[in-house]
Design a protein around this motif. Structure first.
Motif, PDB file in Angstrom:
ATOM      1  N   ARG A  50      39.505  41.373  31.685  1.00  0.00           N
ATOM      2  CA  ARG A  50      40.413  42.509  31.556  1.00  0.00           C
ATOM      3  C   ARG A  50      40.785  43.078  32.921  1.00  0.00           C
ATOM      4  O   ARG A  50      39.966  43.134  33.837  1.00  0.00           O
ATOM      5  CB  ARG A  50      39.778  43.650  30.755  1.00  0.00           C
ATOM      6  N   ARG A  88      43.228  46.566  33.918  1.00  0.00           N
ATOM      7  CA  ARG A  88      44.083  47.654  33.434  1.00  0.00           C
ATOM      8  C   ARG A  88      44.459  48.562  34.589  1.00  0.00           C
ATOM      9  O   ARG A  88      43.782  48.628  35.604  1.00  0.00           O
ATOM     10  CB  ARG A  88      43.352  48.488  32.372  1.00  0.00           C
ATOM     11  N   GLY A 136      44.955  41.693  29.169  1.00  0.00           N
ATOM     12  CA  GLY A 136      44.282  42.095  27.941  1.00  0.00           C
ATOM     13  C   GLY A 136      43.641  40.906  27.253  1.00  0.00           C
ATOM     14  O   GLY A 136      43.525  39.827  27.839  1.00  0.00           O
ATOM     15  N   GLU A 173      49.141  44.078  33.281  1.00  0.00           N
ATOM     16  CA  GLU A 173      47.742  44.231  32.921  1.00  0.00           C
ATOM     17  C   GLU A 173      47.263  42.922  32.307  1.00  0.00           C
ATOM     18  O   GLU A 173      48.072  42.069  31.957  1.00  0.00           O
ATOM     19  CB  GLU A 173      47.555  45.383  31.936  1.00  0.00           C
TER      20      GLU A 173
END
Length: 111
Positions: A81, A83, A29, A27
Motif C-alpha cells: 500500500r 497512500r 491499493g 496511490e
C-alpha cells in the motif's frame, strides 16, 4: 504483482498525471496503482488546516519530535500500500530526508 513493480507503475502514472489538467494523485491499493483526480473544496482544506494546527499544538507534549503536516506519501511495502492522506503525524526529522514517502511504521496517525 509484487510491490516493486506496483511502485514502478505508480511512478509512471505520476509522470503522466503531471501532464494532465487538474490536480491528480497516485496511490497503491489492494488492486495495484491507481490515478485519482482531486477536487478538495475550500471547506475541506480549511478543516484539514484546523486539524493540523490543533495537533501541532498538542504534539510537543504528547509526542515530542512529531509534527502534523500534509504532503508525504505513506508507504507500507509489506502489505502493498501507498497512500497520500490529507495530513499525517510523523517525526519532524523525516521532512528533511530525500524522497517522497514515509515508512508507515513511523506514522502514529493519518487524517
Amino acid at each position: 504483482m509484487d510491490y516493486a513493480k506496483m511502485r514502478v507503475i505508480a511512478e509512471e502514472l505520476t509522470a503522466y498525471a503531471e501532464q494532465l489538467e487538474g490536480s491528480w494523485e497516485v496511490e497503491i491499493g489492494p488492486s495495484g496503482a491507481f490515478l485519482a483526480m482531486l477536487s478538495p473544496s475550500k471547506r475541506h482544506e480549511g478543516t484539514v488546516r484546523r486539524i493540523r494546527n490543533q495537533l501541532n499544538e498538542q504534539l510537543p507534549s504528547t509526542h515530542p519530535g512529531y509534527v502534523c503536516e500534509n504532503g508525504p506519501e505513506i508507504e507500507h511495502p509489506g502489505i502493498g500500500r501507498m497512500r497520500r492522506p490529507d495530513a499525517v503525524v510523523i517525526p519532524e526529522e523525516v521532512l528533511d530526508e530525500e524522497g517522497l514517502s514515509v515508512d508507515a511504521t513511523q506514522v502514529p496517525a493519518v487524517i
